[in-house]
Design a protein around this motif. Structure first.
Motif, PDB file in Angstrom:
ATOM      1  N   CYS A 137       0.833  -1.207   0.000  1.00 38.24           N
ATOM      2  CA  CYS A 137       0.000   0.000   0.000  1.00 38.24           C
ATOM      3  C   CYS A 137       0.869   1.259   0.000  1.00 38.24           C
ATOM      4  CB  CYS A 137      -0.944   0.001   1.201  1.00 38.24           C
ATOM      5  SG  CYS A 137      -2.156  -1.349   1.169  1.00 38.24           S
ATOM      6  N   LEU A 138       1.941   1.256   0.774  1.00 43.63           N
ATOM      7  CA  LEU A 138       2.834   2.417   0.850  1.00 43.63           C
ATOM      8  C   LEU A 138       3.540   2.672  -0.489  1.00 43.63           C
ATOM      9  CD1 LEU A 138       4.347   1.772   4.397  1.00 43.63           C
ATOM     10  CD2 LEU A 138       2.846   3.697   3.763  1.00 43.63           C
ATOM     11  N   VAL A 139       3.963   1.602  -1.153  1.00 48.77           N
ATOM     12  CA  VAL A 139       4.616   1.752  -2.464  1.00 48.77           C
ATOM     13  C   VAL A 139       3.617   2.341  -3.467  1.00 48.77           C
ATOM     14  CG1 VAL A 139       5.545   0.451  -4.446  1.00 48.77           C
ATOM     15  CG2 VAL A 139       6.433   0.039  -2.142  1.00 48.77           C
ATOM     16  N   PHE A 140       2.382   1.838  -3.442  1.00 50.56           N
ATOM     17  CA  PHE A 140       1.342   2.382  -4.328  1.00 50.56           C
ATOM     18  C   PHE A 140       1.140   3.878  -4.050  1.00 50.56           C
ATOM     19  CE2 PHE A 140      -3.239   3.495  -4.579  1.00 50.56           C
ATOM     20  CZ  PHE A 140      -3.341   3.571  -5.963  1.00 50.56           C
ATOM     21  N   LEU A 141       0.964   4.222  -2.789  1.00 50.08           N
ATOM     22  CA  LEU A 141       0.693   5.618  -2.433  1.00 50.08           C
ATOM     23  C   LEU A 141       1.869   6.534  -2.757  1.00 50.08           C
ATOM     24  CD1 LEU A 141      -1.134   4.994   0.961  1.00 50.08           C
ATOM     25  CD2 LEU A 141      -2.183   5.930  -1.121  1.00 50.08           C
ATOM     26  N   ASP A 142       3.086   6.063  -2.506  1.00 51.81           N
ATOM     27  CA  ASP A 142       4.269   6.898  -2.681  1.00 51.81           C
ATOM     28  C   ASP A 142       4.651   7.067  -4.156  1.00 51.81           C
ATOM     29  OD1 ASP A 142       6.436   8.479  -2.102  1.00 51.81           O
ATOM     30  OD2 ASP A 142       7.520   6.978  -0.956  1.00 51.81           O
ATOM     31  N   SER A 169      -2.318  -1.458   8.660  1.00 56.05           N
ATOM     32  CA  SER A 169      -2.275  -1.387  10.122  1.00 56.05           C
ATOM     33  C   SER A 169      -2.224   0.084  10.539  1.00 56.05           C
ATOM     34  CB  SER A 169      -1.011  -2.097  10.627  1.00 56.05           C
ATOM     35  OG  SER A 169       0.141  -1.366  10.217  1.00 56.05           O
ATOM     36  N   ASP A 170      -2.378   0.339  11.831  1.00 57.62           N
ATOM     37  CA  ASP A 170      -2.263   1.710  12.348  1.00 57.62           C
ATOM     38  C   ASP A 170      -0.881   2.282  12.038  1.00 57.62           C
ATOM     39  OD1 ASP A 170      -4.816   1.483  13.300  1.00 57.62           O
ATOM     40  OD2 ASP A 170      -4.229   1.090  15.376  1.00 57.62           O
ATOM     41  N   GLU A 171       0.130   1.447  12.171  1.00 52.60           N
ATOM     42  CA  GLU A 171       1.509   1.870  11.887  1.00 52.60           C
ATOM     43  C   GLU A 171       1.662   2.215  10.399  1.00 52.60           C
ATOM     44  OE1 GLU A 171       5.963   0.279  13.064  1.00 52.60           O
ATOM     45  OE2 GLU A 171       4.252  -1.071  13.320  1.00 52.60           O
ATOM     46  N   GLY A 172       1.017   1.416   9.552  1.00 51.94           N
ATOM     47  CA  GLY A 172       1.013   1.686   8.112  1.00 51.94           C
ATOM     48  C   GLY A 172       0.347   3.016   7.811  1.00 51.94           C
ATOM     49  N   HIS A 173      -0.771   3.297   8.517  1.00 47.07           N
ATOM     50  CA  HIS A 173      -1.474   4.581   8.338  1.00 47.07           C
ATOM     51  C   HIS A 173      -0.556   5.752   8.675  1.00 47.07           C
ATOM     52  CE1 HIS A 173      -5.520   2.365   9.193  1.00 47.07           C
ATOM     53  NE2 HIS A 173      -5.132   2.220   7.948  1.00 47.07           N
ATOM     54  N   GLU A 174       0.142   5.634   9.792  1.00 50.49           N
ATOM     55  CA  GLU A 174       1.060   6.709  10.215  1.00 50.49           C
ATOM     56  C   GLU A 174       2.114   6.967   9.147  1.00 50.49           C
ATOM     57  OE1 GLU A 174       2.928   6.071  14.079  1.00 50.49           O
ATOM     58  OE2 GLU A 174       1.002   5.357  14.858  1.00 50.49           O
ATOM     59  N   LEU A 177       0.775   8.727   6.025  1.00 44.78           N
ATOM     60  CA  LEU A 177       0.500  10.156   6.201  1.00 44.78           C
ATOM     61  C   LEU A 177       1.782  10.999   6.180  1.00 44.78           C
ATOM     62  CD1 LEU A 177      -2.419   9.897   8.771  1.00 44.78           C
ATOM     63  CD2 LEU A 177      -2.586  10.474   6.341  1.00 44.78           C
ATOM     64  N   LYS A 178       2.949  10.330   6.205  1.00 45.63           N
ATOM     65  CA  LYS A 178       4.235  11.052   6.122  1.00 45.63           C
ATOM     66  C   LYS A 178       4.661  11.283   4.663  1.00 45.63           C
ATOM     67  CE  LYS A 178       6.119   8.797  10.270  1.00 45.63           C
ATOM     68  NZ  LYS A 178       7.082   7.745  10.658  1.00 45.63           N
ATOM     69  N   ILE A 179       4.016  10.577   3.731  1.00 46.18           N
ATOM     70  CA  ILE A 179       4.397  10.686   2.313  1.00 46.18           C
ATOM     71  C   ILE A 179       4.046  12.085   1.794  1.00 46.18           C
ATOM     72  CG2 ILE A 179       3.865   9.804  -0.020  1.00 46.18           C
ATOM     73  CD1 ILE A 179       3.398   7.018   1.328  1.00 46.18           C
ATOM     74  N   LYS A 180       4.882  12.610   0.915  1.00 45.92           N
ATOM     75  CA  LYS A 180       4.608  13.915   0.302  1.00 45.92           C
ATOM     76  C   LYS A 180       3.728  13.708  -0.925  1.00 45.92           C
ATOM     77  CE  LYS A 180       7.346  17.932  -0.183  1.00 45.92           C
ATOM     78  NZ  LYS A 180       6.246  18.696   0.356  1.00 45.92           N
ATOM     79  N   TYR A 181       2.493  14.180  -0.854  1.00 45.95           N
ATOM     80  CA  TYR A 181       1.542  14.023  -1.951  1.00 45.95           C
ATOM     81  C   TYR A 181       1.362  15.344  -2.690  1.00 45.95           C
ATOM     82  CZ  TYR A 181       0.226   9.823   0.666  1.00 45.95           C
ATOM     83  OH  TYR A 181       0.243   8.623   1.333  1.00 45.95           O
ATOM     84  N   SER A 182       0.842  15.254  -3.911  1.00 49.88           N
ATOM     85  CA  SER A 182       0.443  16.473  -4.624  1.00 49.88           C
ATOM     86  C   SER A 182      -0.782  17.035  -3.896  1.00 49.88           C
ATOM     87  CB  SER A 182       0.080  16.145  -6.074  1.00 49.88           C
ATOM     88  OG  SER A 182      -1.131  15.393  -6.103  1.00 49.88           O
ATOM     89  N   ASP A 183      -1.090  18.300  -4.127  1.00 52.61           N
ATOM     90  CA  ASP A 183      -2.255  18.924  -3.467  1.00 52.61           C
ATOM     91  C   ASP A 183      -3.535  18.165  -3.788  1.00 52.61           C
ATOM     92  OD1 ASP A 183      -0.531  20.771  -2.434  1.00 52.61           O
ATOM     93  OD2 ASP A 183      -1.019  22.357  -3.873  1.00 52.61           O
ATOM     94  N   LYS A 184      -3.682  17.777  -5.052  1.00 51.27           N
ATOM     95  CA  LYS A 184      -4.899  17.066  -5.470  1.00 51.27           C
ATOM     96  C   LYS A 184      -5.004  15.712  -4.752  1.00 51.27           C
ATOM     97  CE  LYS A 184      -7.653  15.447  -9.293  1.00 51.27           C
ATOM     98  NZ  LYS A 184      -7.716  14.158  -9.877  1.00 51.27           N
ATOM     99  N   SER A 185      -3.907  14.966  -4.726  1.00 49.52           N
ATOM    100  CA  SER A 185      -3.912  13.648  -4.066  1.00 49.52           C
ATOM    101  C   SER A 185      -4.218  13.783  -2.578  1.00 49.52           C
ATOM    102  CB  SER A 185      -2.565  12.941  -4.245  1.00 49.52           C
ATOM    103  OG  SER A 185      -2.380  12.607  -5.603  1.00 49.52           O
TER     104      SER A 185
END
Length: 194
Positions: A137-142, A169-174, A177-185
């Motif tokens: 999930c993190l690789v997809f989001l990042d 997991s909760d740790e995965g959520h945290e 939320l640290k990933i730098k996303y575009s404003d739209k994302s």
């Protein structure tokens, strides 16, 4: 110095993924798509869990091994077809990885641990399976989310984000939320989570 079994297994997985006919371009460089994906999986896993076991590291690297060999359009273009395609892929990834690990000399117990991870056995119950799901999930989001969001409607993206969030997991959520996303994302993520 002779490479370790682990190093050899990683190199053999990379060799397979280097055969990918699909290319992914980033920073003006073209990569075999699944080779780049697998390297991103390894990098993200070690950022997220620096002490990840060898089994988990191999499972992350082999997550999409030779994925291009089973085309999505070989299955009906509905939910059932999609799920059957995903199951066929998991089996392909696990079988290819098992064969590599046997050739390298890993024992059956270790091989089963890796293939169970690839098949996502006991998600939410097995810590390593959950870590692997978080990393996917993190690789997809990042790396892939911005591009994916441009190709689909906001409704579909919000639905996918909500389904992705539930898997983590909760740790995965945290970490997400640290990933730098575009404003739209970022706006879509906030909508999905509200």
């Amino acid at each position: 110095m002779k490479p370790t079994r682990f190093e050899t297994a990683i190199a053999l997985i990379d060799n397979k993924n280097a055969e990918d006919i699909n290319v992914y371009e980033t920073h003006g460089i073209k990569f075999p798509k699944e080779l780049l994906y697998s390297q991103r999986m390894s990098q993200k896993l070690l950022q997220f869990k620096p002490n990840a076991s060898r089994a988990l590291q191999i499972a992350a690297r082999a997550q999409h091994i030779c994925r291009w060999k089973i085309d999505r359009d070989e299955y009906p273009m509905d939910r059932v077809g999609y799920l059957k395609w995903r199951e066929s892929l998991k089996k392909l990834h696990a079988d290819l990885t098992e064969s590599i690990l046997k050739d390298v000399g890993f024992n059956d117990e270790f091989i089963k641990r890796v293939t169970d991870l690839i098949k996502k056995k006991l998600i939410k119950k097995n810590e390593e399976t959950q870590i692997l799901e978080d990393v996917i999930c993190l690789v997809f989001l990042d790396y892939y989310f911005d591009e994916f969001a441009e190709k689909h409607s906001d409704e579909k993206i919000i639905d996918i984000l909500q389904k992705t969030w539930v898997k983590m997991s909760d740790e995965g959520h945290e970490e997400a939320l640290k990933i730098k996303y575009s404003d739209k994302s970022l706006a879509l993520i906030k909508q999905a989570l509200s």
